[in-house]
Structure formats: structure tokens, C-alpha cells
Design an enzyme around this catalytic site. Structure first.
Site, mmCIF file in Angstrom:
data_model
loop_
_atom_site.group_PDB
_atom_site.id
_atom_site.type_symbol
_atom_site.label_atom_id
_atom_site.label_comp_id
_atom_site.label_asym_id
_atom_site.label_seq_id
_atom_site.Cartn_x
_atom_site.Cartn_y
_atom_site.Cartn_z
ATOM 1 C CG ASP A 76 -3.135 -0.275 -0.916
ATOM 2 O OD1 ASP A 76 -3.475 -0.919 -0.096
ATOM 3 O OD2 ASP A 76 -2.716 0.877 -0.683
ATOM 4 C CG ASP A 94 -4.914 -3.521 2.979
ATOM 5 O OD1 ASP A 94 -3.592 -3.634 3.686
ATOM 6 O OD2 ASP A 94 -5.273 -2.543 3.127
ATOM 7 C CD GLU A 95 0.949 -1.731 1.521
ATOM 8 O OE1 GLU A 95 1.843 -0.868 1.117
ATOM 9 O OE2 GLU A 95 0.611 -1.545 2.825
#
Length: 439
Positions: free
Chosen positions: A11, A105-106
Site C-alpha cells: 500500500d 496504490d495497492e
């Protein structure tokens, strides 16, 4: 459950805000809030400096401003976020062929899918990965968790945030979970937390004391069974590296409502051509063209047309979207417009009698639309270029003027200058110059 800690969850820390701080030297170490800057806006991401004042994602921007009035509030630059995300995802694919992105973002990574996976070197692998990402992205940091399941890996990535990692040793899963609040389990929101509290379960250990029948009776069979298993660390979901996209779409949220049909048509044209370009880049086509509109009163509607055969042709997609716009009521103005293509396939069979037109791989922006929108409201944070002063970003605007801070990621914090909003020497740059802003 696996016998090894081989599922990794990554993350990126405060991603949107971190990219803005990276690219804007004057904002480094200061509170930054990214989201809708209008009266109806909500927070997308807040930097850790802003979070100390209680600002959080999904909070109304009005409340965020009241909590942290000295924060820089920016509208977001999604091309910059996508570019950073591509760098990270490419690095993850060097670790393993099985990577499951969840968002920009993950992502999950199945470390065991790599031919050279060594369960005894996971710590070194994670440390090297985090260092590489910071280097490759010019300073962005990430939090990483590794465990025997996706559920535990996601939990682990939260334990040493930001810029840290945690590896759950196989066999220690239940011990790790026991003291945690039930809200630590993904999907357990305020309503479920309250129901569990009434059942006497505020921690995961207390949750384990409840029978499957008790949980199913209170939460329903599916939710009850899922919580019963997760409380015991049981999760056998695999990392899915190939999740087929169901649609390709682009949306534009306007800083001020637009009622002029000519301007809306120019935006629709730019959106449709962007969708076509992305379809071709992905080697896909689709049959259903959808137009999404959000009115001034926030009512959202979609209109769709299904073609006889799939297409990726810019003219076909544009003409169809224009027809849908002409049939829409735009009285009172629109605050959002979107174009999408669904029913995707990897082959194309346009109507043989559709006139061909040159494919514009990089179509020119709708000039009159961008100029009138820019004159009305330059969005804070957007990239701009001045013929004399060079590159910078919008610091603020209003009353027919726009203030620009001249700096970039590679240059130090520069001067702050104010211009007329319609100054011909000042132009949009980066994603704004393409005529679209994704939300």
C-alpha cells in the site's frame, strides 16, 4: 491457509498527497489535501501532516478545511498518479508473475509463484522492494505486509504504517488477531461493529467465542460465515493476476457547472477519443457506448447504446456519445460528464459501411472549451506553463486572476506570480492539456 508467509500486500503511503508533495517542493513536510475543491467536494487523500488534524478520506472538504485551514487543497493530477503507479506495478511484476492490482496504490503479490521464491529470504526481499520503490519513484514510500493469506497480509501492511513492513510468521495468525478490534477486519464498518458489540464482541478474540449460528442469525448467512472464518485467520483466496476489465471509461468533473452545449460537445469529443485511444492501446473493443452525466443538483444519469458489432474506432465512439448527449437534458448545467465503452472483447468488426477517418492518436484539445473553463476557474494543483516563466502549478484563482507557483519536482521552490485568468502566455500542461480529468 499456506504453510509459508508468501502473499504480499503493498500500500503506497498517502499516495495522491505524496505525489503532490514530491512534485511540489514547497509542499514537502506540510499538510496537503487532495480531493474535490468545490463546495460539494470530498477528501480523496490527506498527507500524514494533515491527518494529525483529523482530516481523513471521504470527509467533506468543508470539514477538512475547517480542521486544517492552513493545508494546501489540490484537485488532483491523475496522469501523474498513474505514471507513478505503473512504476510500482512493474517492480512488483519483477518479484512474481502473479500480481493483483487493487487500485493505483495497492496490490497483492503471490511470492510463491516466482521460480526463485525462498521463504527464508522474505525479510530481505521486502526490504529491497521498499528501497527500490522509493528510488524508482523519486521518494514515494510504501507499507508492506506478508502473510499466509490475503486477509492477514492486508492486516499486516497496516501495522507499521507509514513506510514500514510486518511479516506474519505462519502459525501466529490467531495470536496476532486476538487483541484487535473487530473493525480491523476489512468490511466491518460502523453498523456491523455495533451489531457485534450487542453480541458482546468488540475484539477478534471475543468474536471467536460466537458460534456460526449466532453470527449468521445477526448478520446473514454469507456475512456471518465470512466473519467466522476471518476471525480464525482462515482465508484461502488466491492472488488473481488476470482480472478482465469490464469497461473503459473517462470522466471529467467541472470546477463550475457547464450548461453550454457547444462546450459540453467539445468535452464529450475529447473524452470519447481518449476512451478509443485506451481501447486500442489495450487491444480491445466494445459494443456498448455509455454517456454519464451528473446534474447541478447532483442527480446522476446514464444513457447507453449497443452497437451491432464491437468497435474501437474514435469516430464511431464519438458520434455515438454525441447522439446520447443531444438526447440528454442539460438544463441547469452539468457538473460531471463521462464516456465509457463496455461489452469488451479482443476483436473488432466495425460496420463495413462506416466511413473511415484518420485516427488521431493524440487528438488536439477542444480549444474553446479549455479556454473558457480555464478563464472561469483554474483548478488548484494543476500543471501549467508560462511562456516567459516556465513550468509551475496553480496556487489559487478567483476574480478573473490566477496565481501560479513556479517549481517542479526537479527545480526548487520558485516565485509566486499572479496573472489574468485569460493571459495568452499561460497554458494548461500535463493531464489538463488533454482536456480530461479522471475522478
Amino acid at each position: 491457509m499456506r504453510a509459508t508467509a508468501s502473499i504480499l500486500h503493498l500500500d503506497l503511503d498517502a499516495f495522491f498527497a505524496a505525489v503532490e508533495q514530491r512534485d511540489k517542493p514547497s509542499l514537502r513536510g506540510k499538510p496537503v489535501i487532495v480531493g474535490g475543491v468545490g463546495g460539494r467536494g470530498v477528501v480523496s487523500t490527506a498527507s500524514y501532516e494533515a491527518r494529525r488534524f483529523g482530516v481523513r478520506s471521504a470527509m467533506s472538504m468543508a470539514e477538512a478545511r475547517s480542521r486544517c485551514p492552513h493545508a494546501a487543497v489540490l484537485s488532483g493530477r491523475f496522469d501523474a498518479y498513474r505514471a507513478a503507479s505503473h512504476v510500482v506495478m512493474d517492480r512488483l511484476r519483477e518479484l512474481s508473475p502473479r500480481v493483483q492490482p487493487l487500485s493505483l496504490d495497492e496490490a497483492f503479490v503471490d511470492l510463491a509463484a516466482a521460480d526463485d521464491f525462498d521463504p527464508d529470504s522474505v525479510e530481505e526481499t521486502v526490504a529491497e522492494l521498499r528501497a527500490d520503490i522509493e528510488r524508482l519513484t523519486d521518494g514515494l514510500t510504501c507499507s508492506v505486509g506478508v502473510a499466509s493469506s490475503k486477509f492477514l497480509a492486508k492486516i499486516a501492511s497496516e501495522l507499521n504504517k507509514p513506510d514500514g513492513h510486518f511479516i506474519v510468521a505462519p502459525g501466529s495468525e490467531q495470536q496476532l488477531l486476538a487483541p484487535m478490534r473487530v473493525s480491523a477486519i476489512p468490511g466491518v464498518g460502523p453498523a456491523t461493529t455495533e451489531r457485534l458489540r450487542r453480541l458482546g464482541a468488540e475484539t477478534v478474540e471475543q468474536l471467536r467465542a460466537l458460534s456460526l449460528d449466532e453470527l449468521s442469525g445477526s448478520l446473514g448467512n454469507a456475512s456471518g460465515r465470512s466473519l467466522y472464518q476471518l476471525a480464525r485467520g482462515q482465508d484461502d483466496r488466491e492472488v488473481e493476476s488476470h482480472r478482465e476489465a469490464k469497461s473503459v471509461s473517462v470522466e471529467d468533473t467541472f470546477p463550475v457547472d457547464i450548461a453550454d452545449r457547444g462546450e459540453l460537445e467539445a468535452v464529450t469529443d475529447a473524452l470519447a477519443r481518449t476512451v478509443a485511444r485506451r481501447l486500442r492501446a489495450a487491444g480491445q473493443s466494445g459494443r456498448t457506448i455509455t454517456l454519464k452525466i451528473r446534474r447541478h443538483d447532483f442527480e446522476t444519469h446514464t444513457r447507453s447504446t449497443t452497437l451491432a458489432a464491437p468497435t474501437d474506432h474514435p469516430r464511431t465512439i464519438t458520434d455515438t456519445a454525441m447522439a446520447l448527449l443531444r438526447a440528454a437534458d442539460v438544463t441547469g448545467g452539468l457538473r460531471l460528464l463521462g464516456v465509457g465503452v463496455s461489452g469488451l472483447t479482443d476483436w473488432v468488426q466495425d460496420d463495413l459501411f462506416t466511413p473511415e477517418s484518420p485516427v488521431e492518436e493524440d487528438p488536439p484539445p477542444p480549444r474553446h472549451s479549455l479556454r473558457s473553463r480555464a478563464a472561469a476557474s483554474w483548478s488548484p494543483g494543476m500543471d501549467v506553463h508560462h511562456a516567459e516563466h516556465g513550468d509551475g502549478w496553480v496556487w489559487g484563482s478567483g476574480l478573473g486572476r490566477v496565481t501560479v507557483r513556479f517549481e517542479t519536482r526537479e527545480t526548487p521552490a520558485g516565485p509566486i506570480l499572479t496573472f489574468a485568468a485569460d493571459d495568452p502566455a499561460l497554458s494548461l500542461a500535463g493531464p489538463a492539456a488533454a482536456g480530461t480529468v479522471e475522478t
